[in-house]
Write an enzyme that holds these catalytic residues in place. Structure first.
Site, mmCIF file in Angstrom:
data_model
loop_
_atom_site.group_PDB
_atom_site.id
_atom_site.type_symbol
_atom_site.label_atom_id
_atom_site.label_comp_id
_atom_site.label_asym_id
_atom_site.label_seq_id
_atom_site.Cartn_x
_atom_site.Cartn_y
_atom_site.Cartn_z
ATOM 1 C CG HIS A 1 -0.369 0.985 2.640
ATOM 2 N ND1 HIS A 1 -0.313 -0.894 3.413
ATOM 3 C CD2 HIS A 1 -0.628 2.086 2.721
ATOM 4 C CE1 HIS A 1 -0.381 0.197 3.902
ATOM 5 N NE2 HIS A 1 0.103 0.994 4.183
ATOM 6 C CG ASP B 1 0.520 -3.998 2.544
ATOM 7 O OD1 ASP B 1 0.691 -3.316 1.868
ATOM 8 O OD2 ASP B 1 -0.555 -3.011 3.409
ATOM 9 C CB SER C 1 2.584 2.127 6.406
ATOM 10 O OG SER C 1 1.277 1.392 6.531
HETATM 11 N N1 ARG Z 1 -5.121 0.898 7.462
HETATM 12 C C1 ARG Z 1 -3.184 0.629 7.468
HETATM 13 C C2 ARG Z 1 -2.784 2.138 7.173
HETATM 14 O O1 ARG Z 1 -3.723 2.838 7.490
HETATM 15 C C3 ARG Z 1 -3.233 0.318 5.335
HETATM 16 C C4 ARG Z 1 -4.378 1.025 4.741
HETATM 17 C C5 ARG Z 1 -4.172 1.001 3.449
HETATM 18 N N2 ARG Z 1 -5.353 -0.216 2.754
HETATM 19 C C6 ARG Z 1 -6.869 0.041 2.931
HETATM 20 N N3 ARG Z 1 -7.801 -1.256 2.309
HETATM 21 N N4 ARG Z 1 -7.415 0.866 2.612
HETATM 22 O O2 ARG Z 1 -3.320 3.307 6.943
HETATM 23 N N1 GLU Z 2 -0.922 1.827 7.671
HETATM 24 C C1 GLU Z 2 -0.806 2.139 8.240
HETATM 25 C C2 GLU Z 2 0.310 3.380 7.066
HETATM 26 O O1 GLU Z 2 0.517 3.938 6.797
HETATM 27 C C3 GLU Z 2 -0.042 2.162 9.470
HETATM 28 C C4 GLU Z 2 -0.872 1.312 10.203
HETATM 29 C C5 GLU Z 2 -1.102 2.863 12.164
HETATM 30 O O2 GLU Z 2 -1.771 4.329 11.829
HETATM 31 O O3 GLU Z 2 -0.634 2.281 12.941
HETATM 32 O O4 GLU Z 2 1.149 3.651 7.778
#
Ligand code: ARG
Ligand code: GLU
Length: 728
Positions: free
Chosen positions: A83, A219, A646
């Site tokens: 991502h 991921d 991330s």
């Molecule tokens: N929650 C994770 C991060 O904040 C992954 C985000 C990407 N994936 C998604 N399905 N939107 O930011």
């Molecule tokens: N998916 C998040 C990022 O893009 C990490 C998740 C979080 O916020 O801990 O950094």
């Protein structure tokens, strides 16, 4: 936060183990080092950060300013999340060659794909420059003067601190303006895409599983840093060569078990762990519910269109994911703040602090802080909410409104700086519009516009509304805008903005889309922003005093860590399951079996590639299994992480890579304000799943050959066997 807890706990005479925190890597010696070693770490603080010798920090790379990545070979191979590399992968994709859909694997260096504009930043050195930055500042310097003086001091530190010509100096504040650190950094600009799994692996579970445990997402994506012939940063060139890092992470094939030590090393973006109770209360009862209401409306509409039209689905997939990501996070956050009793605990901690201030005779210096917090936060609440409505409606969810707002800023630069500035900026804006309009659908946006403006008028107090929206017939307004505005179509907009600046501005002001956005923006800048900014400045000063009080009045063993600010941090903990609800317990590790359990043939979130199914059926796993012969997929731990973490490496007790951080669990996302060791968990991809996919699924074993695979646990077991034999 932890500190506050401890303070409270000290007063209530019951101690429990403290966890959490994102620590500055150059300051780990002492308390953090002890704690980490007690948790099972076999390294020293110097193995993690060292100025004179290579250390773990030399392998940690800020990925394009937003994510983290790590070096895993002596040829600059860089690992991060799928991502995080999503837009790069997308940019190389066409309908015929869709790398998001099918994955991408360069067979050799020649096939690796350059990404103009991308950056990768390595930290060379960190230094405390607090004294230099505070030079000339006293307790009585007024807040705005103070800010100016500090900015001037920072400029001086940046321009006079020694560095190489190809390096850069940056200064960042820690502990709310109580400490300043200098970072000497190197930024690489030739970063090439090496490999990415299909989305059915890299984004498996998509939005349904996002922020959720148990998780089964692969991921990850691979890039490579290229440097010039001197191993220094350089713009893209065919002649560049793979970067040779000072350190790269060996990869452990031994995996993790519950309670194993882990360390996550990366660039967390932003946290606010020392907010007073009243601020948390406002997030829970006002700000997050408002965001939720707005985004729920917008997402429902977009989702409806995406489900009925494959073209729209493609156009809005990434935008939808971005909006949905925080929508979901904020829901979890609110729930977690309530469940963990954050407001109540903060209130008790504030009482304890108040007593301590009295006891130490510090009323003069600190006695006003908590009272003023109450007063300023009460005053700022309506402005804060109105501001949030403006941001969410005009900038984050509406599209036509955002485009029009961008031209509003363009017009402002015309008003302030004249025609030349207008024409200079117009060029850039039109360029960015070509990209933004590529995925624009006026019909979808029209429905979002109508729904959000209806909400805006209903929820934002009348005194903050522009006249154009007071008593407005929103359906009628929507109709007018979407029938007559040039902003519904890129070519029309380009036409409208063409010609000399004066005529363009004239036409702009006659456009009904522009008019409504400008009216909302004017109202924002006249009726909301000035008071908000003034109060915010006061709160900023107060937070600094609050932090100072906490640091000064707390017992010496207290753990106080600085809020995240996109600088390099170490967080550590253990692999651990958790109990999200009564009678429910989640184990900390998932396996390929779970991917197959979730498999829904043809589903856009839960489809599984045939080749992965075949590998699963034939159990063709190579050396990447656990002791039970299974392929581990994801695991969770007590590492305190946030957005920006991330792609961060999860590192074992010996300094080897065991996973990649990519998310947090839903119940624990309130850790940006309130870390609760009972339910806050970060989610990582098991590195053996990555290796299995690269080797067996993608047949890219040449990449595995570049890496250094190790067996730290087996080696240790052997060593201790040997020494036992000797003793006998
Ligand atoms: N929650 C994770 C991060 O904040 C992954 C985000 C990407 N994936 C998604 N399905 N939107 O930011
Ligand atoms: N998916 C998040 C990022 O893009 C990490 C998740 C979080 O916020 O801990 O950094």
């Amino acid at each position: 936060m932890r500190f506050l807890n401890l303070l409270f706990v000290l007063f209530s005479f019951s101690l429990f183990a403290q966890q959490g925190g994102m620590w500055i890597p150059s300051l780990l010696e002492g308390m953090n080092e002890n704690e980490m070693q007690n948790l099972g770490m076999k390294m020293s603080a110097k193995d993690i950060y060292d100025v004179n010798n290579s250390s773990l920090k030399d392998a940690i790379v800020h990925f394009n300013g937003g994510c983290t990545s790590e070096l895993i070979s002596e040829k600059g191979l860089l690992l991060t999340n799928h991502h995080c590399g999503y837009s790069q992968i997308q940019s190389h994709s066409t309908v015929e060659n869709d790398y998001l859909e099918n994955g991408f694997w360069a067979k050799n260096l020649k096939e690796e794909l350059p990404n103009p504009g991308m950056t990768a930043t390595i930290i060379v050195r960190i230094e405390d420059v607090t004294d230099k930055v505070m030079n000339g500042i006293t307790e009585t310097t007024p807040e705005d003067e103070r800010q100016k003086q500090i900015e001037a001091n920072i400029s001086r530190v940046v321009s006079t601190s020694p560095k190489e010509s190809y390096q850069e100096n940056r200064v960042r504040t820690f502990y709310e303006g109580n400490q300043y650190m200098l970072f000497v950094v190197e930024t690489f600009k030739d970063i090439r895409l090496v490999g990415a799994p299909p989305s059915s692996i890299g984004k498996f579970g998509s939005d349904t599983d996002n922020w959720v445990w148990p998780r089964h997402t692969g991921d990850f994506a691979l890039f490579r840093i290229y440097a010039d012939s001197n191993n220094r940063p350089a713009e893209y060139s065919e002649n560049n060569v793979p970067y040779k890092p000072k350190h790269f992470l060996p990869i452990s094939l031994d995996g993790v078990a519950e309670n194993d030590f882990t360390l996550v090393f990366g660039f967390p973006g932003m946290t606010d762990e020392y907010l007073p109770a009243i601020a948390i209360e406002q997030i829970v009862t006002s700000i997050n519910p408002a965001r939720d209401k707005i985004r729920t409306k917008a997402l429902d509409i977009v989702d409806k269109y995406m489900r009925n039209d494959p073209q729209i689905k493609l156009q809005y997939a990434s935008k939808f994911a971005r909006i949905a990501n925080f929508w979901k996070k904020w829901r979890g956050e609110t729930q977690g703040l309530i469940k963990s009793n954050a407001v109540q605990i903060k209130k008790q901690q504030e009482q304890a602090l108040k007593k301590e201030i009295q006891r130490k005779g510090k009323q003069e210096e600190y006695g006003h802080i908590l009272l003023q917090f109450e007063s300023y936060y009460t005053q700022i609440a309506p402005y804060n909410l109105a501001r949030e409505y403006f941001m969410e409606t005009v900038l984050r969810n509406g599209e036509l409104l955002r485009f029009a707002f961008q031209t509003y800023q363009l017009k402002n630069s015309y008003d302030r700086l004249g025609a030349q500035s207008f024409t200079d900026r117009r060029e850039n804006l039109l360029n960015s519009f070509t990209v933004q309009y590529r995925d624009y659908n006026a019909q979808v946006d029209k429905e979002v516009f109508e729904a959000l403006l209806t909400l805006y008028v209903a929820e934002v107090p009348e005194r903050f509304l522009p006249d154009a929206l007071k008593n407005a017939d929103i359906p009628q307004l929507t109709q007018t805008v979407y029938q007559n505005s040039a902003f519904t179509d890129y070519e029309q907009l380009k036409q409208l903005l063409s010609g000399d600046a004066e005529t363009a501005v004239q036409r702009l002001q006659e456009d009904p889309g522009y008019q409504i956005a400008a009216a909302m923006a004017d109202a924002y800048f006249e009726k909301i922003a000035p008071d908000y900014d003034a109060l915010d400045l006061k709160i900023t000063g107060l937070k600094r005093g609050y932090m100072k009080a906490l640091m000064e009045l707390s017992p010496p063993e207290t753990r106080i860590f600085p809020n995240a600010n996109s600088t390099l941090r170490v967080t550590y903990g253990q692999v651990k399951g958790y109990s999200p609800a009564d009678a429910v317990y989640y184990e900390p590790i998932t396996h390929l079996e779970g991917v197959m359990e979730k498999y829904i043939p043809g589903d856009y979130e839960f489809d599984v590639p045939q080749k992965l199914i075949d590998l699963y059926n034939s159990k063709d796993y190579g050396p990447y299994t656990d002791e039970a012969g299974r392929i581990p997929v994801n695991f969770i731990g007590t590492n305190h992480t946030t957005g920006g973490n991330s792609g961060s490496p999860a590192i074992d007790a010996f300094g080897n890579l065991v996973g990649i951080n990519f998310d947090r669990v839903w119940e624990g996302t309130m850790s940006d304000y309130f870390y609760d060791p009972a339910i806050s968990r970060n989610i990582m991809v098991d590195i053996r799943y990555v290796l299995f996919i690269v080797d067996k699924f993608a047949d890219a074993s040449h990449l595995i050959d570049e890496m250094k695979l190790v067996h730290p646990k087996k080696d240790q077991a052997q060593k201790s066997k040997k020494s036992k034999r000797k003793r006998k």
